[in-house]
Design a protein around this motif. Structure first.
Motif, PDB file in Angstrom:
ATOM      1  N   PRO A  76       0.839  -1.203   0.000  1.00 18.41           N
ATOM      2  CA  PRO A  76       0.000   0.000   0.000  1.00 18.41           C
ATOM      3  C   PRO A  76       0.868   1.246   0.000  1.00 18.41           C
ATOM      4  O   PRO A  76       2.076   1.188   0.307  1.00 18.41           O
ATOM      5  CB  PRO A  76      -0.791  -0.121   1.315  1.00 18.41           C
ATOM      6  CG  PRO A  76      -0.693  -1.549   1.710  1.00 18.41           C
ATOM      7  CD  PRO A  76       0.618  -2.042   1.187  1.00 18.41           C
ATOM      8  N   LEU A  77       0.279   2.381  -0.326  1.00 15.97           N
ATOM      9  CA  LEU A  77       1.049   3.605  -0.507  1.00 15.97           C
ATOM     10  C   LEU A  77       1.891   3.947   0.716  1.00 15.97           C
ATOM     11  O   LEU A  77       3.080   4.262   0.592  1.00 15.97           O
ATOM     12  CB  LEU A  77       0.109   4.771  -0.830  1.00 15.97           C
ATOM     13  CG  LEU A  77       0.784   6.138  -1.001  1.00 15.97           C
ATOM     14  CD1 LEU A  77       1.812   6.106  -2.116  1.00 15.97           C
ATOM     15  CD2 LEU A  77      -0.257   7.226  -1.258  1.00 15.97           C
ATOM     16  N   ARG A  78       1.307   3.899   1.903  1.00 16.84           N
ATOM     17  CA  ARG A  78       2.063   4.307   3.098  1.00 16.84           C
ATOM     18  C   ARG A  78       3.264   3.385   3.312  1.00 16.84           C
ATOM     19  O   ARG A  78       4.363   3.857   3.634  1.00 16.84           O
ATOM     20  CB  ARG A  78       1.164   4.301   4.319  1.00 16.84           C
ATOM     21  CG  ARG A  78       1.925   4.658   5.591  1.00 16.84           C
ATOM     22  CD  ARG A  78       1.044   5.162   6.689  1.00 16.84           C
ATOM     23  NE  ARG A  78       1.829   5.544   7.852  1.00 16.84           N
ATOM     24  CZ  ARG A  78       1.399   6.367   8.789  1.00 16.84           C
ATOM     25  NH1 ARG A  78       0.210   6.929   8.694  1.00 16.84           N
ATOM     26  NH2 ARG A  78       2.157   6.649   9.828  1.00 16.84           N
ATOM     27  N   THR A  79       3.070   2.083   3.147  1.00 18.29           N
ATOM     28  CA  THR A  79       4.188   1.151   3.301  1.00 18.29           C
ATOM     29  C   THR A  79       5.253   1.422   2.247  1.00 18.29           C
ATOM     30  O   THR A  79       6.457   1.400   2.530  1.00 18.29           O
ATOM     31  CB  THR A  79       3.695  -0.304   3.187  1.00 18.29           C
ATOM     32  OG1 THR A  79       2.693  -0.558   4.182  1.00 18.29           O
ATOM     33  CG2 THR A  79       4.838  -1.286   3.379  1.00 18.29           C
ATOM     34  N   SER A 192       1.483  -2.661   7.094  1.00 16.71           N
ATOM     35  CA  SER A 192       1.261  -1.861   8.296  1.00 16.71           C
ATOM     36  C   SER A 192      -0.122  -1.238   8.258  1.00 16.71           C
ATOM     37  O   SER A 192      -0.687  -0.983   7.190  1.00 16.71           O
ATOM     38  CB  SER A 192       2.328  -0.774   8.423  1.00 16.71           C
ATOM     39  OG  SER A 192       2.242   0.154   7.353  1.00 16.71           O
ATOM     40  N   GLY A 193      -0.655  -1.004   9.445  1.00 13.10           N
ATOM     41  CA  GLY A 193      -1.953  -0.362   9.541  1.00 13.10           C
ATOM     42  C   GLY A 193      -2.311  -0.101  10.992  1.00 13.10           C
ATOM     43  O   GLY A 193      -1.660  -0.610  11.918  1.00 13.10           O
ATOM     44  N   VAL A 212      -5.642  -5.479  12.127  1.00 11.72           N
ATOM     45  CA  VAL A 212      -4.869  -4.439  11.444  1.00 11.72           C
ATOM     46  C   VAL A 212      -5.634  -3.941  10.218  1.00 11.72           C
ATOM     47  O   VAL A 212      -5.931  -4.708   9.304  1.00 11.72           O
ATOM     48  CB  VAL A 212      -3.482  -4.971  11.016  1.00 11.72           C
ATOM     49  CG1 VAL A 212      -2.662  -3.857  10.370  1.00 11.72           C
ATOM     50  CG2 VAL A 212      -2.736  -5.564  12.207  1.00 11.72           C
ATOM     51  N   GLN A 213      -5.957  -2.661  10.212  1.00 14.73           N
ATOM     52  CA  GLN A 213      -6.724  -2.077   9.120  1.00 14.73           C
ATOM     53  C   GLN A 213      -5.813  -1.798   7.926  1.00 14.73           C
ATOM     54  O   GLN A 213      -4.828  -1.069   8.039  1.00 14.73           O
ATOM     55  CB  GLN A 213      -7.402  -0.790   9.577  1.00 14.73           C
ATOM     56  CG  GLN A 213      -8.388  -0.218   8.576  1.00 14.73           C
ATOM     57  CD  GLN A 213      -9.205   0.906   9.167  1.00 14.73           C
ATOM     58  OE1 GLN A 213      -8.887   1.431  10.230  1.00 14.73           O
ATOM     59  NE2 GLN A 213     -10.276   1.283   8.488  1.00 14.73           N
ATOM     60  N   LEU A 214      -6.159  -2.375   6.772  1.00 15.71           N
ATOM     61  CA  LEU A 214      -5.365  -2.214   5.556  1.00 15.71           C
ATOM     62  C   LEU A 214      -6.208  -1.591   4.449  1.00 15.71           C
ATOM     63  O   LEU A 214      -7.429  -1.791   4.409  1.00 15.71           O
ATOM     64  CB  LEU A 214      -4.854  -3.575   5.071  1.00 15.71           C
ATOM     65  CG  LEU A 214      -3.915  -4.349   6.003  1.00 15.71           C
ATOM     66  CD1 LEU A 214      -3.663  -5.738   5.426  1.00 15.71           C
ATOM     67  CD2 LEU A 214      -2.605  -3.607   6.193  1.00 15.71           C
TER      68      LEU A 214
END
Length: 308
Positions: A76-79, A192-193, A212-214
């Motif tokens: 995902p973008l943040r990771t 991560s989330g 964990v919210q993804l």
């Protein structure tokens, strides 16, 4: 590392920039080789390193447009941004929304608008398979022919006779071959989330899980895994279930639940970084909740006993 979001919020590079463009999904060894090479050139020129990425990724955009199955996403973008930051090679990331108007942009307009006007690109480094512009008309030869801008491309990085690519990483994750995925990535696979409330089924057997919210992408990984998690508590080993939870849910979005060994505390609202170390088994649907609970206890024991 500075992050710029949107086409109308480009970074300011009055002296020029060294640039690379791509999805950088997973930030694998091939990506890292590009970034390290770009950093060396940037230091020689005294210019910043700018990485241009797309959100959604082009294949995801076209899959949705033509009602096709969504391709697997690695990071995902943040990771992805965290992984780019960890390379210590990147000064600026420009996240461009991939829209229909962007997809329709002619290749020369892409060069003139984004590379010249917005970024003042003096040196461009791309992977050996990079294409751009409407109909993927642009490529290395077109970029190399541009005046005032030096363009080079890097050869593929080979790991165990396999070209290092996001496709190879996705296949390794889909197959549950985490050790091989780690070789291709150069790091453990991580998601991560933030922790949100769930069904709290694990508490009924003294095995509470962090839900964990993804972002709702289509992830290649599925099953039960030995993991390590980083949070406000430090780092702890645990066991994780990642999939659709078919025994207790009919939802079509994947869910990541992590049980941390020897931990008691409230994690709600905190961010958890989960590193996947080893796959224990595939996801399966059980006949009843009791059978699921029995298997969860077996998974916990197997994860505790696993040694790298």
């Amino acid at each position: 590392m500075n992050i710029h979001l949107g086409r109308h919020h480009p970074p300011e590079c009055p002296q020029g920039a060294t640039v690379t463009i791509g999805n950088f999904d997973g930030v694998h060894l091939g990506h890292k080789h590009i970034l390290q090479t770009l950093k060396q050139q940037a230091d020689k020129l005294g210019l910043p390193v700018v990485v241009v990425i797309f959100e959604p990724q082009p294949k995801e955009f076209f899959a949705k447009k033509f009602n096709k199955p969504q391709p697997y996403r690695i990071s995902p973008l943040r990771t992805k941004l965290d992984l780019l930051r960890q390379t210590e090679c990147v000064d600026i990331v420009w996240v461009l929304p991939f829209t229909q108007s962007f997809a329709d942009m002619p290749a020369q307009a892409f060069i003139d608008d984004l590379l010249r006007d917005k970024l003042n690109t003096r040196y461009l480094l791309i992977g050996d398979d990079f294409r751009f512009g409407a109909g993927r008309e642009g490529g290395f030869e077109m970029l190399q022919a541009q005046s005032g801008m030096q363009t080079e491309r890097t050869p593929s990085v080979i790991v165990e006779d396999i070209r290092t690519s996001s496709t190879a990483v996705r296949q390794a994750l889909s197959d549950g071959r985490l050790a091989y995925a780690r070789k291709l990535l150069g790091h453990d696979y991580v998601l991560s989330g933030k922790i949100k409330h769930g069904k709290k089924l694990g508490r009924t057997i003294n095995a509470p899980t962090a839900n964990v919210q993804l972002p709702p992408y289509h992830y290649a990984l599925s099953g039960v895994f030995v993991v390590e998690a980083d949070g406000s508590f430090g780092t702890r080993r645990g066991v994780a279930s990642f999939g659709f939870n078919p025994t207790v849910s009919n939802k079509k979005t994947q869910k990541l639940e992590v049980h941390l060994f020897d931990f008691q505390g409230d994690l709600y609202g905190q961010r958890l970084n989960v590193r996947f170390l080893h796959k224990l088994r595939d996801e399966q649907k059980f006949d009843n909740i009791d059978a699921l609970k029995t298997q969860i206890l077996k998974d916990m024991e197997a994860a505790k006993n696993w040694q790298p």
